[in-house]
Write a protein that holds these residues in place. Sequence first.
Motif, PDB file in Angstrom:
ATOM      1  N   ALA A  53       0.824  -1.213   0.000  1.00 52.17           N
ATOM      2  CA  ALA A  53       0.000   0.000   0.000  1.00 52.17           C
ATOM      3  C   ALA A  53       0.852   1.255   0.000  1.00 52.17           C
ATOM      4  CB  ALA A  53      -0.923   0.003   1.217  1.00 52.17           C
ATOM      5  N   ASN A  54       1.959   1.250   0.755  1.00 48.12           N
ATOM      6  CA  ASN A  54       2.834   2.421   0.810  1.00 48.12           C
ATOM      7  C   ASN A  54       3.601   2.628  -0.486  1.00 48.12           C
ATOM      8  OD1 ASN A  54       2.521   3.871   3.216  1.00 48.12           O
ATOM      9  ND2 ASN A  54       3.741   2.404   4.388  1.00 48.12           N
ATOM     10  N   SER A  55       3.588   1.645  -1.368  1.00 46.48           N
ATOM     11  CA  SER A  55       4.232   1.782  -2.677  1.00 46.48           C
ATOM     12  C   SER A  55       3.212   2.107  -3.768  1.00 46.48           C
ATOM     13  CB  SER A  55       4.970   0.487  -3.040  1.00 46.48           C
ATOM     14  OG  SER A  55       5.889   0.127  -2.044  1.00 46.48           O
ATOM     15  N   VAL A  56       2.111   1.344  -3.799  1.00 44.05           N
ATOM     16  CA  VAL A  56       1.110   1.513  -4.854  1.00 44.05           C
ATOM     17  C   VAL A  56       0.363   2.836  -4.699  1.00 44.05           C
ATOM     18  CG1 VAL A  56      -1.052   0.611  -5.805  1.00 44.05           C
ATOM     19  CG2 VAL A  56       0.796  -0.961  -5.191  1.00 44.05           C
ATOM     20  N   THR A  57      -0.100   3.143  -3.489  1.00 40.60           N
ATOM     21  CA  THR A  57      -0.990   4.293  -3.289  1.00 40.60           C
ATOM     22  C   THR A  57      -0.351   5.625  -3.670  1.00 40.60           C
ATOM     23  OG1 THR A  57      -2.070   3.063  -1.501  1.00 40.60           O
ATOM     24  CG2 THR A  57      -2.534   5.410  -1.636  1.00 40.60           C
ATOM     25  N   PRO A  58       0.878   5.932  -3.219  1.00 39.57           N
ATOM     26  CA  PRO A  58       1.465   7.215  -3.624  1.00 39.57           C
ATOM     27  C   PRO A  58       1.616   7.360  -5.139  1.00 39.57           C
ATOM     28  CG  PRO A  58       2.683   6.285  -1.794  1.00 39.57           C
ATOM     29  CD  PRO A  58       1.750   5.219  -2.275  1.00 39.57           C
ATOM     30  N   LEU A  59       2.068   6.287  -5.798  1.00 41.85           N
ATOM     31  CA  LEU A  59       2.271   6.374  -7.247  1.00 41.85           C
ATOM     32  C   LEU A  59       0.943   6.482  -7.991  1.00 41.85           C
ATOM     33  CD1 LEU A  59       5.192   3.819  -7.777  1.00 41.85           C
ATOM     34  CD2 LEU A  59       5.289   6.255  -7.270  1.00 41.85           C
ATOM     35  N   ALA A  60      -0.070   5.768  -7.508  1.00 45.96           N
ATOM     36  CA  ALA A  60      -1.398   5.884  -8.127  1.00 45.96           C
ATOM     37  C   ALA A  60      -1.942   7.299  -7.958  1.00 45.96           C
ATOM     38  CB  ALA A  60      -2.354   4.868  -7.505  1.00 45.96           C
ATOM     39  N   GLY A  61      -1.737   7.901  -6.796  1.00 43.96           N
ATOM     40  CA  GLY A  61      -2.182   9.274  -6.576  1.00 43.96           C
ATOM     41  C   GLY A  61      -1.469  10.259  -7.488  1.00 43.96           C
ATOM     42  N   LEU A  62      -0.152  10.114  -7.615  1.00 39.48           N
ATOM     43  CA  LEU A  62       0.606  10.986  -8.524  1.00 39.48           C
ATOM     44  C   LEU A  62       0.118  10.838  -9.964  1.00 39.48           C
ATOM     45  CD1 LEU A  62       4.229  10.477  -7.116  1.00 39.48           C
ATOM     46  CD2 LEU A  62       2.911  12.608  -7.054  1.00 39.48           C
ATOM     47  N   ALA A  63      -0.150   9.596 -10.374  1.00 44.13           N
ATOM     48  CA  ALA A  63      -0.644   9.355 -11.741  1.00 44.13           C
ATOM     49  C   ALA A  63      -1.996  10.024 -11.959  1.00 44.13           C
ATOM     50  CB  ALA A  63      -0.756   7.849 -11.999  1.00 44.13           C
ATOM     51  N   ALA A  64      -2.901   9.881 -10.999  1.00 48.94           N
ATOM     52  CA  ALA A  64      -4.237  10.455 -11.142  1.00 48.94           C
ATOM     53  C   ALA A  64      -4.205  11.973 -11.150  1.00 48.94           C
ATOM     54  CB  ALA A  64      -5.136   9.951 -10.007  1.00 48.94           C
ATOM     55  N   GLY A  65      -3.349  12.568 -10.337  1.00 51.62           N
ATOM     56  CA  GLY A  65      -3.290  14.032 -10.265  1.00 51.62           C
ATOM     57  C   GLY A  65      -2.925  14.674 -11.590  1.00 51.62           C
ATOM     58  N   GLY A  66      -1.895  14.123 -12.254  1.00 51.25           N
ATOM     59  CA  GLY A  66      -1.492  14.686 -13.537  1.00 51.25           C
ATOM     60  C   GLY A  66      -2.568  14.540 -14.597  1.00 51.25           C
ATOM     61  N   LEU A  67      -3.229  13.373 -14.631  1.00 48.41           N
ATOM     62  CA  LEU A  67      -4.263  13.125 -15.639  1.00 48.41           C
ATOM     63  C   LEU A  67      -5.496  14.000 -15.398  1.00 48.41           C
ATOM     64  CD1 LEU A  67      -5.281  11.517 -18.058  1.00 48.41           C
ATOM     65  CD2 LEU A  67      -6.087   9.767 -16.452  1.00 48.41           C
ATOM     66  N   LEU A  68      -5.963  14.054 -14.159  1.00 43.37           N
ATOM     67  CA  LEU A  68      -7.171  14.830 -13.854  1.00 43.37           C
ATOM     68  C   LEU A  68      -6.956  16.318 -14.104  1.00 43.37           C
ATOM     69  CD1 LEU A  68      -8.300  12.977 -10.594  1.00 43.37           C
ATOM     70  CD2 LEU A  68      -9.366  12.849 -12.861  1.00 43.37           C
ATOM     71  N   ALA A  69      -5.775  16.815 -13.760  1.00 40.11           N
ATOM     72  CA  ALA A  69      -5.490  18.235 -14.015  1.00 40.11           C
ATOM     73  C   ALA A  69      -5.470  18.518 -15.513  1.00 40.11           C
ATOM     74  CB  ALA A  69      -4.162  18.621 -13.374  1.00 40.11           C
ATOM     75  N   GLY A  70      -4.864  17.610 -16.292  1.00 40.06           N
ATOM     76  CA  GLY A  70      -4.847  17.789 -17.742  1.00 40.06           C
ATOM     77  C   GLY A  70      -6.244  17.780 -18.332  1.00 40.06           C
ATOM     78  N   LEU A  71      -7.090  16.863 -17.872  1.00 42.49           N
ATOM     79  CA  LEU A  71      -8.477  16.813 -18.361  1.00 42.49           C
ATOM     80  C   LEU A  71      -9.229  18.088 -18.006  1.00 42.49           C
ATOM     81  CD1 LEU A  71      -9.372  13.122 -17.449  1.00 42.49           C
ATOM     82  CD2 LEU A  71      -9.279  14.088 -19.758  1.00 42.49           C
ATOM     83  N   ALA A  72      -9.028  18.587 -16.798  1.00 47.70           N
ATOM     84  CA  ALA A  72      -9.706  19.817 -16.386  1.00 47.70           C
ATOM     85  C   ALA A  72      -9.270  20.997 -17.253  1.00 47.70           C
ATOM     86  CB  ALA A  72      -9.417  20.111 -14.912  1.00 47.70           C
ATOM     87  N   LEU A  73      -7.979  21.079 -17.557  1.00 52.97           N
ATOM     88  CA  LEU A  73      -7.479  22.187 -18.376  1.00 52.97           C
ATOM     89  C   LEU A  73      -8.039  22.123 -19.795  1.00 52.97           C
ATOM     90  CD1 LEU A  73      -3.805  22.305 -17.119  1.00 52.97           C
ATOM     91  CD2 LEU A  73      -5.356  24.263 -17.171  1.00 52.97           C
ATOM     92  N   ASP A  74      -8.198  20.920 -20.341  1.00 54.59           N
ATOM     93  CA  ASP A  74      -8.703  20.788 -21.706  1.00 54.59           C
ATOM     94  C   ASP A  74     -10.209  20.990 -21.808  1.00 54.59           C
ATOM     95  OD1 ASP A  74      -6.341  20.432 -23.069  1.00 54.59           O
ATOM     96  OD2 ASP A  74      -6.349  18.258 -22.868  1.00 54.59           O
ATOM     97  N   HIS A  75     -10.935  20.637 -20.750  1.00 58.03           N
ATOM     98  CA  HIS A  75     -12.396  20.633 -20.855  1.00 58.03           C
ATOM     99  C   HIS A  75     -13.087  21.701 -20.001  1.00 58.03           C
ATOM    100  CE1 HIS A  75     -12.362  17.027 -23.300  1.00 58.03           C
ATOM    101  NE2 HIS A  75     -11.500  16.485 -22.454  1.00 58.03           N
TER     102      HIS A  75
END
Length: 386
Positions: free
Chosen positions: A129-151
């Motif tokens: 959990a201490n390995s998967v969760t931080p990286l999954a959060g970092l991945a989601a943050g970049g994608l969600l911010a990009g989607l928000a900027l485009d839409h």
Amino acid sequence: MGFGVVLVALTVFLIGASAPSPFYPVLQERIGFSSVMMTLIFAVYALAMLATLLVTGSLSDHLGRRPVIAAGLLVLALSMTAFWQAESVTVLVTARVVQGFGAGLLLSSMSAAVVDLEPPGRPGAAAIANSVTPLAGLAAGGLLAGLALDHAEDAALTVVFGVLTTLFVLMAASVWLAPETSARRAGALASLRPEVGVPPKARAAFLRALPALVAGWATSGFYLSLGAPLVAQELGGASHVSQGLVITALNGAGAAMCFVARDWSSRRITLYGATTLALGTALTLAALAAGSLPWFLAAAVFAGTGFGASFLGVMRSVTPLAPPERRGELFAAVFVASYLAFGVPAVLAGFGVGEVGLRDTALAYGAIVVVLAALAALLRAFGSDD
């Protein structure tokens, strides 16, 4: 329930850590600042986090996990509000510094809480959990911010940072639903002396894992500090999603790899991680030289599996070795090493961009990462058998 609450809070924390990255080119155009300043805005986060970790890394071992986690989440809420309202470089830098302070409070305390709350019937779940969760959060943050900027366009700042502000406040309240796992004990003020320590039982494992840890986070710093500008300026990525995808590719692949490799030995994980970091970063540089965005993103995915494996190898090696009352101290040492490797090269890259340009700085930075990762692989292959 407590284990789940802390994991959700950890995920939201890391979403907030990567969400600002796709906004930097937009804010650069709106506010007006140089590429050097953009890289330094990125880097001050890591430096503020490091300073906070050095001072408060073991504070939750003395005050309890919940007070420190709640305070860190409220500090992050303040930083998100500052990003939301940023109309000058000064406010933007301040937001990033405050975010670093909050992150420094959270990294060791949250990681220790995850270990403390590991379900008895699932040994090893905390390290995963201490390995998967931080990286999954970092991945989601970049994608969600990009989607928000485009839409969402003009409303993107409100959509991302307004929502994150609210979530951080809610999570600061929710963390009190989790049981306290670290009783108050004397020495809180003394623990604020800047220092890094590793419990004796964990020291040998920590030192074995350190080269791969440094190589992994130097790779992360490369992609998070230079990835979006490279996509926009060198590789023709016009959409904000394509710029955010660099962060998502690296960290999403890392999170997936942590899960895939959960039953591997620490040695196998670390060897795979360091070797793949070297090869993946070399392929990234080849894609940059060729001007190919698809191959650049594919190489980021490949390197990301190495990043995730390296990080899991460290967590798997050291997590079981610290006594409960020193877990905060141990994770502070892990993240001080990580963010030194992450932040210092990014600061130097900021100056390099101003001197030799973005492309040449990226090629030099990437070449150094390749050498570091290759050395880490060789040290793990021939340095020990465990």
